[in-house]
Design a protein around this motif. Sequence first.
Motif, PDB file in Angstrom:
ATOM      1  N   ALA A  17      -8.783   6.341   1.024  1.00 17.16           N
ATOM      2  CA  ALA A  17      -8.379   5.850   2.286  1.00 17.16           C
ATOM      3  C   ALA A  17      -7.784   4.562   2.080  1.00 17.16           C
ATOM      4  CB  ALA A  17      -9.520   6.032   3.383  1.00 17.16           C
ATOM      5  N   MET A  67      14.402  14.532  -2.060  1.00 14.46           N
ATOM      6  CA  MET A  67      15.045  15.759  -2.372  1.00 14.46           C
ATOM      7  C   MET A  67      14.745  16.679  -1.095  1.00 14.46           C
ATOM      8  SD  MET A  67      12.382  17.333  -4.939  1.00 14.46           S
ATOM      9  CE  MET A  67      10.700  17.587  -4.856  1.00 14.46           C
ATOM     10  N   ARG A 104       0.770  -1.292   0.222  1.00 13.43           N
ATOM     11  CA  ARG A 104      -0.201  -0.044   0.109  1.00 13.43           C
ATOM     12  C   ARG A 104       0.763   1.214  -0.022  1.00 13.43           C
ATOM     13  NH1 ARG A 104      -4.401  -1.817  -1.795  1.00 13.43           N
ATOM     14  NH2 ARG A 104      -5.726  -2.923  -0.771  1.00 13.43           N
ATOM     15  N   GLN A 111       3.938  17.241   8.844  1.00 11.99           N
ATOM     16  CA  GLN A 111       3.694  18.673   8.296  1.00 11.99           C
ATOM     17  C   GLN A 111       4.867  18.513   7.173  1.00 11.99           C
ATOM     18  OE1 GLN A 111       1.752  21.469  10.085  1.00 11.99           O
ATOM     19  NE2 GLN A 111       2.425  22.844   8.441  1.00 11.99           N
ATOM     20  N   ALA A 112       6.122  18.372   7.699  1.00  6.93           N
ATOM     21  CA  ALA A 112       7.205  18.504   6.824  1.00  6.93           C
ATOM     22  C   ALA A 112       6.900  17.860   5.388  1.00  6.93           C
ATOM     23  CB  ALA A 112       8.469  18.165   7.422  1.00  6.93           C
ATOM     24  N   ASN A 157      -1.671   6.135   8.273  1.00  6.03           N
ATOM     25  CA  ASN A 157      -1.992   4.626   7.867  1.00  6.03           C
ATOM     26  C   ASN A 157      -0.542   4.046   7.691  1.00  6.03           C
ATOM     27  OD1 ASN A 157      -4.508   5.299   7.810  1.00  6.03           O
ATOM     28  ND2 ASN A 157      -4.638   5.684   5.596  1.00  6.03           N
ATOM     29  N   ASP A 170       1.462  27.758   2.755  1.00  9.78           N
ATOM     30  CA  ASP A 170       0.510  28.082   3.878  1.00  9.78           C
ATOM     31  C   ASP A 170      -0.872  28.349   3.611  1.00  9.78           C
ATOM     32  OD1 ASP A 170       2.148  27.698   5.994  1.00  9.78           O
ATOM     33  OD2 ASP A 170       3.365  29.378   5.721  1.00  9.78           O
ATOM     34  N   GLN A 223       0.186   3.566  -5.243  1.00  6.95           N
ATOM     35  CA  GLN A 223      -0.960   4.421  -5.308  1.00  6.95           C
ATOM     36  C   GLN A 223      -1.630   4.852  -6.481  1.00  6.95           C
ATOM     37  OE1 GLN A 223      -1.966   6.041  -2.546  1.00  6.95           O
ATOM     38  NE2 GLN A 223      -0.600   4.557  -1.182  1.00  6.95           N
ATOM     39  N   THR A 265       1.955  19.872  15.405  1.00  7.32           N
ATOM     40  CA  THR A 265       0.494  19.389  14.925  1.00  7.32           C
ATOM     41  C   THR A 265      -0.481  19.565  15.898  1.00  7.32           C
ATOM     42  OG1 THR A 265       1.851  17.726  13.924  1.00  7.32           O
ATOM     43  CG2 THR A 265      -0.578  17.383  13.940  1.00  7.32           C
ATOM     44  N   THR A 273      -4.460   4.148   0.526  1.00  3.86           N
ATOM     45  CA  THR A 273      -3.504   4.414   1.213  1.00  3.86           C
ATOM     46  C   THR A 273      -3.223   3.597   2.443  1.00  3.86           C
ATOM     47  OG1 THR A 273      -4.654   5.926   2.368  1.00  3.86           O
ATOM     48  CG2 THR A 273      -3.673   6.929   0.615  1.00  3.86           C
ATOM     49  N   ALA A 322      13.937  19.641   0.586  1.00  2.00           N
ATOM     50  CA  ALA A 322      13.102  20.837   0.172  1.00  2.00           C
ATOM     51  C   ALA A 322      13.582  22.034   1.208  1.00  2.00           C
ATOM     52  CB  ALA A 322      11.671  20.812   0.302  1.00  2.00           C
ATOM     53  N   SER A 323      13.900  23.076   0.631  1.00  2.00           N
ATOM     54  CA  SER A 323      14.609  23.911   1.425  1.00  2.00           C
ATOM     55  C   SER A 323      13.410  24.869   1.829  1.00  2.00           C
ATOM     56  CB  SER A 323      15.566  25.164   0.608  1.00  2.00           C
ATOM     57  OG  SER A 323      14.896  25.836  -0.603  1.00  2.00           O
ATOM     58  N   LEU A 324      13.039  24.812   3.170  1.00  2.00           N
ATOM     59  CA  LEU A 324      11.926  25.201   3.823  1.00  2.00           C
ATOM     60  C   LEU A 324      11.960  26.782   4.331  1.00  2.00           C
ATOM     61  CD1 LEU A 324      10.659  22.415   5.850  1.00  2.00           C
ATOM     62  CD2 LEU A 324       9.961  22.728   3.607  1.00  2.00           C
ATOM     63  N   GLU A 325      11.453  27.703   4.003  1.00  2.00           N
ATOM     64  CA  GLU A 325      11.326  29.074   4.324  1.00  2.00           C
ATOM     65  C   GLU A 325      10.821  28.980   5.670  1.00  2.00           C
ATOM     66  OE1 GLU A 325       8.945  30.225   1.289  1.00  2.00           O
ATOM     67  OE2 GLU A 325      10.640  29.453  -0.025  1.00  2.00           O
ATOM     68  N   PRO A 368      -2.473   9.126   4.236  1.00  2.00           N
ATOM     69  CA  PRO A 368      -1.382   8.129   4.074  1.00  2.00           C
ATOM     70  C   PRO A 368      -0.451   7.797   5.095  1.00  2.00           C
ATOM     71  CG  PRO A 368      -1.716   9.164   2.148  1.00  2.00           C
ATOM     72  CD  PRO A 368      -2.116  10.033   3.160  1.00  2.00           C
ATOM     73  N   ARG A 378      -8.575  20.091  18.529  1.00  2.00           N
ATOM     74  CA  ARG A 378      -9.104  20.378  17.235  1.00  2.00           C
ATOM     75  C   ARG A 378     -10.647  19.876  17.442  1.00  2.00           C
ATOM     76  NH1 ARG A 378      -7.460  15.945  13.562  1.00  2.00           N
ATOM     77  NH2 ARG A 378      -5.877  15.227  15.264  1.00  2.00           N
ATOM     78  N   ALA A 406       8.506  30.651   6.926  1.00  2.00           N
ATOM     79  CA  ALA A 406       7.018  30.823   6.991  1.00  2.00           C
ATOM     80  C   ALA A 406       6.415  29.295   6.995  1.00  2.00           C
ATOM     81  CB  ALA A 406       6.317  31.565   5.794  1.00  2.00           C
ATOM     82  N   THR A 407       7.088  28.314   6.238  1.00  2.00           N
ATOM     83  CA  THR A 407       6.441  27.120   6.085  1.00  2.00           C
ATOM     84  C   THR A 407       7.157  26.078   6.801  1.00  2.00           C
ATOM     85  OG1 THR A 407       7.665  26.805   4.319  1.00  2.00           O
ATOM     86  CG2 THR A 407       5.530  27.408   3.759  1.00  2.00           C
ATOM     87  N   LEU A 408       7.811  26.426   8.026  1.00  2.00           N
ATOM     88  CA  LEU A 408       8.530  25.394   8.939  1.00  2.00           C
ATOM     89  C   LEU A 408       7.344  24.368   9.352  1.00  2.00           C
ATOM     90  CD1 LEU A 408      11.487  27.299  10.659  1.00  2.00           C
ATOM     91  CD2 LEU A 408      11.515  24.938   9.179  1.00  2.00           C
ATOM     92  N   PRO A 409       7.623  23.230   9.818  1.00  2.00           N
ATOM     93  CA  PRO A 409       6.495  22.648  10.317  1.00  2.00           C
ATOM     94  C   PRO A 409       6.187  23.076  11.718  1.00  2.00           C
ATOM     95  CG  PRO A 409       8.395  21.162   9.782  1.00  2.00           C
ATOM     96  CD  PRO A 409       8.805  22.603   9.559  1.00  2.00           C
ATOM     97  N   ARG A 410       4.590  23.305  11.679  1.00  2.00           N
ATOM     98  CA  ARG A 410       4.011  23.904  12.891  1.00  2.00           C
ATOM     99  C   ARG A 410       3.713  22.823  13.615  1.00  2.00           C
ATOM    100  NH1 ARG A 410      -0.904  26.412  10.287  1.00  2.00           N
ATOM    101  NH2 ARG A 410      -0.983  24.103   9.290  1.00  2.00           N
ATOM    102  N   GLU A 447       6.357  19.004   1.600  1.00  2.00           N
ATOM    103  CA  GLU A 447       7.002  18.693   0.734  1.00  2.00           C
ATOM    104  C   GLU A 447       6.580  18.334  -0.604  1.00  2.00           C
ATOM    105  OE1 GLU A 447      10.194  15.629   1.861  1.00  2.00           O
ATOM    106  OE2 GLU A 447      10.494  15.247  -0.415  1.00  2.00           O
ATOM    107  N   ARG A 452       4.923  20.933  -2.344  1.00  2.00           N
ATOM    108  CA  ARG A 452       5.807  21.537  -3.417  1.00  2.00           C
ATOM    109  C   ARG A 452       6.068  21.003  -4.642  1.00  2.00           C
ATOM    110  NH1 ARG A 452       9.211  24.576   0.412  1.00  2.00           N
ATOM    111  NH2 ARG A 452       7.807  26.060   0.784  1.00  2.00           N
TER     112      ARG A 452
END
Lengths: 326, 311
Positions: B205, B1, A94, A133-134, A124, A149, A98, B14, B208, B3-6, A121, B20, B8-12, A138, A141
Amino acid sequence: MAALLEADDVVKHFPVKRSLGEIATGRHPAVHAVDGISFAIESGESVGLLGESGCGKTTTGRLLLRLAVPTAGTIRFDGQDIGTLAGDDLATFRRRAQLVFQNPFEALNPRFTVLRAIAEPLVNAGVPRADHQARVVEAMRRVNLADVDQHLDKYPHQMSGGQLQRVVLARALVLEPIFLVADEPVSMLDVSVRAGILNLMRDVRQAMGLTAVYISHDLALVRYVCDRTLVMYLGKVVEDGPTEEVIRLPQHPYTQALVKAVPVPHVDQSHEPLPIKGNVPDAKNPPSGCRFRDRCPHAMARCASEEPPLREVAPRRRVACHLLAA
Amino acid sequence: MPASLEPATLPRPTPALWPRLVRAVGRAIARAAAQLRRDGFALAGVTIYTVFAVVALLADVLATHDPMEILFLPTGKLAANIRPGADFLLGTTNLGRDIYSQLIHGTRSALLVGLSAAVVVASLGTVVGLVSGYFGGRIDMVMMRFADVALSLPFLPFVIVLIGFLGASINIIIMAVALLLWPNTARVIRSQVLSLRERAYVEAARVTGASTWRIMFVHIAPNILPLSFLYGSIAIGWAILTEASVSFLGFGSANVVSWGYMLQDAFASQALSRGHFNWFIPPGLCIVLVVVAGFFISRGYEEIFFPKLRD
């Protein structure tokens, strides 16, 4: 190159409700969605499954991803029979295979934000929450969803079709799969954004070295993104070969008709009538012998009695037609 | 790869589950409130429930007397059949009990029966409907035959027989209502699940690697919860009505004051022929109000729930 995926005489029948007479005579009527297809896909290839609606191409795609289990025959992915996968092996499969859906408006849970949809995913697959989040960013992008954002907390109904299809693609890519099935990936999108999505898929496929199967009825799409094309008719593969060759020099009468049926944008172009008529026969009672024979302009007596096998007529070129039996 | 994170988009971080959930509930309430402003029926229903809920909570403060106490006048005479007035707001019964205090305390048992039955009906119906609709096949077959059996039982006789065997108590009534009403909820939920499980996002779902339970409770269940609430709110009315009917027929619990008990008491002592309208009109009116409020709310919210399941 080794075959990543091998389908060996795969059959999928869907049973239909039996009438009293059929119960009495012990018959089990079924829709023959896929009726014995065999092919191998090499690692890194992009293959088009071409055919009109009802020919079994979507079922084939579902079988390749084990969203359905074949009635008979086996599908091997990386050497493993996917029909018997369970537990950890299934979980691994799985992660590696995809699906990109036809209708992005339907493929996303209306109650999930973009972040949650793409992270699903990962949940799971048991990726630690801290990394979600990272990886989501990615993946976004990668599919050129600008202003990450701004999109993360949006709901599907707040986005356009093209954006949604990028989200669907990001969701499929977030686990870094090696195999992708795209079922009519752009048919529900506005014409203006189709090319963008197709280019994106092609670039992503090359960048990630993905093996891909595109399911489509659209000759132009297949020509644009696929190296190789399998033409299906009523649950059978009738022609297989490099896309350009299949389109330029179609060998099977059905493929020839398909190629002719593509409209040409010239008002004064003379219209040659299509060589075939009628509709696709009922998949519950396919014709004997060659399935295409009742619509085929070249049908012979042999076509009714004997089913033409899918034969290699040239290197990398297979056709199922008695006309080509030397 | 990489990714060069700026920045602003650094992991917040969760967001955790609870914030929630709180936000989701907050959104649901905001949406419900918006609907209230548009729909007079729903507003009326919610107002009635709110008033009764406050009364039930403050019953000890609001009641002027012990509802079961036999009262005497300062003269030492039994305070029987007294007309409404300053001392006894709705008068007294023929045995000298304060009707107003009984009415106030009856709110408690009514809401207790109504809400517990609603919770059981909604949760049982939802789980059965989900499992039945999602798995289909034999499981579905067996569960739906159980539902057919439950639906074919005559309501009141079943409750009375159950009480005959197990004794009169509020719990038995709640159980009986739940046993008889869950099939309605289950069937509606099941049919929704039958359509939801074919949606592409459920397939997504699955592809995945989501587990069956995760698909059922994370992907499908949130889309049918509004329906569960709707059927729960209908069950409130039914449960209160059942309790009242059973009590009126004399099968109720003797030591719990309920509106049905009051009606039965009034009936047995021929309050109607004696013209003691102050005795049986108020509990009757309360039953009507609560039941109608349940239907008003469900009517108002149907508009949100049915046309589109998405928000």
